[in-house]
Scaffold this motif. Structure first.
Motif, mmCIF file in Angstrom:
data_model
loop_
_atom_site.group_PDB
_atom_site.id
_atom_site.type_symbol
_atom_site.label_atom_id
_atom_site.label_comp_id
_atom_site.label_asym_id
_atom_site.label_seq_id
_atom_site.Cartn_x
_atom_site.Cartn_y
_atom_site.Cartn_z
ATOM 1 N N PHE A 89 0.850 -1.243 0.133
ATOM 2 C CA PHE A 89 -0.103 0.027 -0.039
ATOM 3 C C PHE A 89 0.826 1.138 -0.030
ATOM 4 N N CYS A 90 2.005 1.354 0.908
ATOM 5 C CA CYS A 90 2.967 2.516 0.807
ATOM 6 C C CYS A 90 3.587 2.481 -0.396
ATOM 7 N N LEU A 91 3.970 1.480 -0.928
ATOM 8 C CA LEU A 91 4.786 1.792 -2.270
ATOM 9 C C LEU A 91 3.793 2.117 -3.236
ATOM 10 N N SER A 92 2.561 1.607 -3.402
ATOM 11 C CA SER A 92 1.573 2.283 -4.459
ATOM 12 C C SER A 92 1.392 3.756 -4.219
ATOM 13 N N ILE A 93 1.071 4.099 -3.074
ATOM 14 C CA ILE A 93 1.205 5.583 -2.615
ATOM 15 C C ILE A 93 2.387 6.495 -3.199
ATOM 16 N N TYR A 94 3.638 5.870 -3.021
ATOM 17 C CA TYR A 94 4.680 6.646 -3.263
ATOM 18 C C TYR A 94 4.881 6.709 -4.854
ATOM 19 N N CYS A 95 4.635 5.532 -5.515
ATOM 20 C CA CYS A 95 4.683 5.501 -6.935
ATOM 21 C C CYS A 95 3.644 6.687 -7.545
ATOM 22 N N THR A 96 2.347 6.308 -7.008
ATOM 23 C CA THR A 96 1.310 7.340 -7.426
ATOM 24 C C THR A 96 1.717 8.973 -7.156
ATOM 25 N N SER A 97 2.353 9.193 -5.989
ATOM 26 C CA SER A 97 2.853 10.617 -6.061
ATOM 27 C C SER A 97 3.827 11.109 -6.988
ATOM 28 N N VAL A 98 4.873 9.986 -7.174
ATOM 29 C CA VAL A 98 6.041 10.319 -8.247
ATOM 30 C C VAL A 98 5.306 10.439 -9.505
ATOM 31 N N PHE A 99 4.396 9.674 -9.928
ATOM 32 C CA PHE A 99 3.788 9.936 -11.379
ATOM 33 C C PHE A 99 2.956 11.118 -11.317
ATOM 34 N N LEU A 100 2.366 11.575 -10.207
ATOM 35 C CA LEU A 100 1.519 12.648 -10.418
ATOM 36 C C LEU A 100 2.459 13.833 -10.415
ATOM 37 N N GLY A 101 3.760 13.901 -9.808
ATOM 38 C CA GLY A 101 4.795 14.965 -9.739
ATOM 39 C C GLY A 101 5.424 14.948 -10.911
ATOM 40 N N TRP A 102 5.512 13.784 -11.704
ATOM 41 C CA TRP A 102 6.260 13.840 -13.032
ATOM 42 C C TRP A 102 5.136 14.282 -14.149
ATOM 43 N N LYS A 103 3.886 13.947 -13.802
ATOM 44 C CA LYS A 103 2.976 14.463 -14.861
ATOM 45 C C LYS A 103 2.742 16.171 -14.898
ATOM 46 N N ALA A 104 3.134 16.531 -13.650
ATOM 47 C CA ALA A 104 3.028 18.105 -13.533
ATOM 48 C C ALA A 104 3.995 18.690 -13.861
ATOM 49 N N ALA A 105 5.263 17.946 -13.881
ATOM 50 C CA ALA A 105 6.571 18.742 -14.201
ATOM 51 C C ALA A 105 6.525 18.647 -15.755
ATOM 52 N N TRP A 106 5.976 17.544 -16.382
ATOM 53 C CA TRP A 106 5.966 17.297 -17.853
ATOM 54 C C TRP A 106 5.047 18.478 -18.654
ATOM 55 N N LYS A 107 3.986 18.476 -17.866
ATOM 56 C CA LYS A 107 3.229 19.882 -18.386
ATOM 57 C C LYS A 107 3.634 21.101 -18.393
ATOM 58 N N LYS A 108 4.429 21.333 -17.168
ATOM 59 C CA LYS A 108 5.113 22.686 -16.853
ATOM 60 C C LYS A 108 6.274 22.949 -17.924
ATOM 61 N N SER A 109 6.886 21.785 -18.280
ATOM 62 C CA SER A 109 8.169 21.645 -19.119
ATOM 63 C C SER A 109 7.514 21.933 -20.577
ATOM 64 N N GLU A 110 6.333 21.599 -21.178
ATOM 65 C CA GLU A 110 5.739 22.027 -22.256
ATOM 66 C C GLU A 110 5.232 23.441 -22.550
ATOM 67 N N GLU A 111 5.054 23.838 -21.422
ATOM 68 C CA GLU A 111 4.620 25.419 -21.154
ATOM 69 C C GLU A 111 5.761 26.318 -21.102
ATOM 70 N N LEU A 112 6.645 25.829 -20.687
ATOM 71 C CA LEU A 112 7.999 26.871 -20.454
ATOM 72 C C LEU A 112 8.567 27.445 -22.153
ATOM 73 N N GLU A 113 8.726 28.594 -22.035
ATOM 74 C CA GLU A 113 9.276 29.177 -23.241
ATOM 75 C C GLU A 113 10.964 29.221 -22.899
ATOM 76 N N LEU A 114 11.501 28.103 -23.126
ATOM 77 C CA LEU A 114 12.806 27.819 -23.032
ATOM 78 C C LEU A 114 13.473 26.995 -23.841
ATOM 79 N N GLU A 115 14.688 27.715 -24.567
ATOM 80 C CA GLU A 115 15.027 26.911 -25.752
ATOM 81 C C GLU A 115 16.129 25.702 -25.148
ATOM 82 N N GLN A 116 16.156 24.655 -25.722
ATOM 83 C CA GLN A 116 17.234 23.633 -25.232
ATOM 84 C C GLN A 116 18.581 24.077 -25.314
#
Length: 366
Positions: A89-116
């Motif tokens: 149960f604890c592992l599933s909670i951790y993996c879910t939080s990591v996934f949601l954090g990565w999902k939010a970071a991915w969305k923010k990364s797409e919105e940033l106007e920053l060149e590679q």
């Protein structure tokens, strides 16, 4: 004596005793009657066995005590099931939080106007005071402290550490002498493993933390120590110690990710490195511990997707091709090891054309 258990009941013909096992594992006799009155579908399997092997087979199947009474079945310990369930149960909670954090970071990364590969070095002044706290957990999980130590233990002579940051490598240098160890005692300068240390970083705030940390860790070190706020990629921004032909060791850990032009930067490091002498004198070495593109497409896909958000937060482009940067700089790889699906690079570099003197073990790619 009870015979084999069929469903919830057991029979012992010709006089069968119907036995029920309760939840606690206790045996309770319900009734005793002749099997001749039993219904056909309740006929014991025992009756189908040859008479000669009947008793032997039944004795093997029914647990009995030394007194001949029926033993209850072994009880199942439920404690381990609770522990396994809670851990899952604890592992599933951790993996879910990591996934949601990565999902939010991915969305923010797409919105940033920053060149590679844009210049993001100014972020380090903003995060200097909390930098160690932010990356401590991640480095412990990835066991990077051991890899830092392994790299720094190879440093000798006049040492230059570029992108020194907050001085996370300071405690890993071997400051003992070539002969008998110890920082104390009267030791001649020529016998010291490390003769001088030069720390360079663009962030003044980080370098102040580095200076304080070094003095706390090595109060007895009597060699020359210098802290320089500068861009190491600018030619002549750094000069070797007086009387030396260049730096014997140049170290950088996780610094190429924040350099605007990493190829030109490595060429500048090559110019600062001690060249091998005509009479076979050993040249200097560049020791790198970097993160970049890995072995597999899927991990590179993740690095690319999160690159902008990571660069904006930490001032680091973690999806660069380290191997290509080194190759384009003209330096020769004398040793290479890769970890974490190939994303962590540990390299030892020399001037091009220098004969490789490193052992085969150091060349292995993990």
């Amino acid at each position: 004596m009870c015979s084999r258990v069929l469903g919830r009941y057991a029979y012992s013909p010709p006089q069968a005793t119907i036995v029920r096992w309760n939840v606690r594992g206790n045996c309770r006799t319900l009734s005793s009657r002749s099997t001749s009155h039993s219904k056909p579908h309740l006929k014991p399997v025992r009756a189908l066995l040859p008479s000669s092997s009947r008793d032997t087979r039944l004795r093997r199947q029914i647990p009995q005590s030394s007194s001949g009474s029926i033993e209850p079945p072994p009880q199942i310990r439920t404690g381990w099931f609770w522990i396994a369930g809670l851990s899952g149960f604890c592992l599933s909670i951790y993996c879910t939080s990591v996934f949601l954090g990565w999902k939010a970071a991915w969305k923010k990364s797409e919105e940033l106007e920053l060149e590679q590969d844009a210049d993001v070095s100014d972020r380090y002044d903003n995060i200097a005071t909390r930098y160690d706290e932010d990356i401590d957990t991640m480095e412990k999980v990835m066991r990077l402290d051991g890899k830092r130590k392994k790299l720094c233990q190879k440093a000798k002579g006049h040492v230059l550490e570029v992108s020194a940051g907050t001085g996370r490598n300071g405690g890993y240098y071997d400051l003992k002498t070539y002969g008998e160890g110890g920082e104390t005692g009267r030791v001649k300068a020529k016998d010291k493993r490390i003769k001088s240390m030069t720390f360079v970083d663009q962030s003044e705030k980080m370098l102040q933390i580095c200076s304080k940390r070094w003095k706390e860790q090595h109060p007895k070190f009597r060699g020359q120590v210098e802290f320089v706020v500068a861009d190491a990629g600018v030619k002549k921004a750094i000069t070797p110690p007086p009387g030396s032909a260049g730096f014997d060791t140049i170290i950088q850990t996780f610094g190429l990710c924040s350099i605007t032009d990493p190829v030109e930067y490595m060429r500048t490091m090559k110019d600062l490195l001690k060249k091998p002498g005509p009479n076979g004198t050993e040249g200097g070495r560049i020791l790198l511990l970097e993160h970049g593109r890995g072995h597999y497409w899927w991990i590179n896909y993740v690095l690319d997707g999160l690159a902008k958000e990571h660069a904006d937060r930490f001032g680091c482009w973690w999806n660069r091709d380290i191997g290509k940067i080194v190759k384009d700089s003209g330096l020769q790889i004398a040793g290479l090891q890769r970890y974490h699906f190939g994303t962590t690079w540990a390299l030892e570099l020399t001037h091009s054309g220098v004969e490789d003197t490193f052992d085969e073990e150091s060349k292995k790619t993990n």
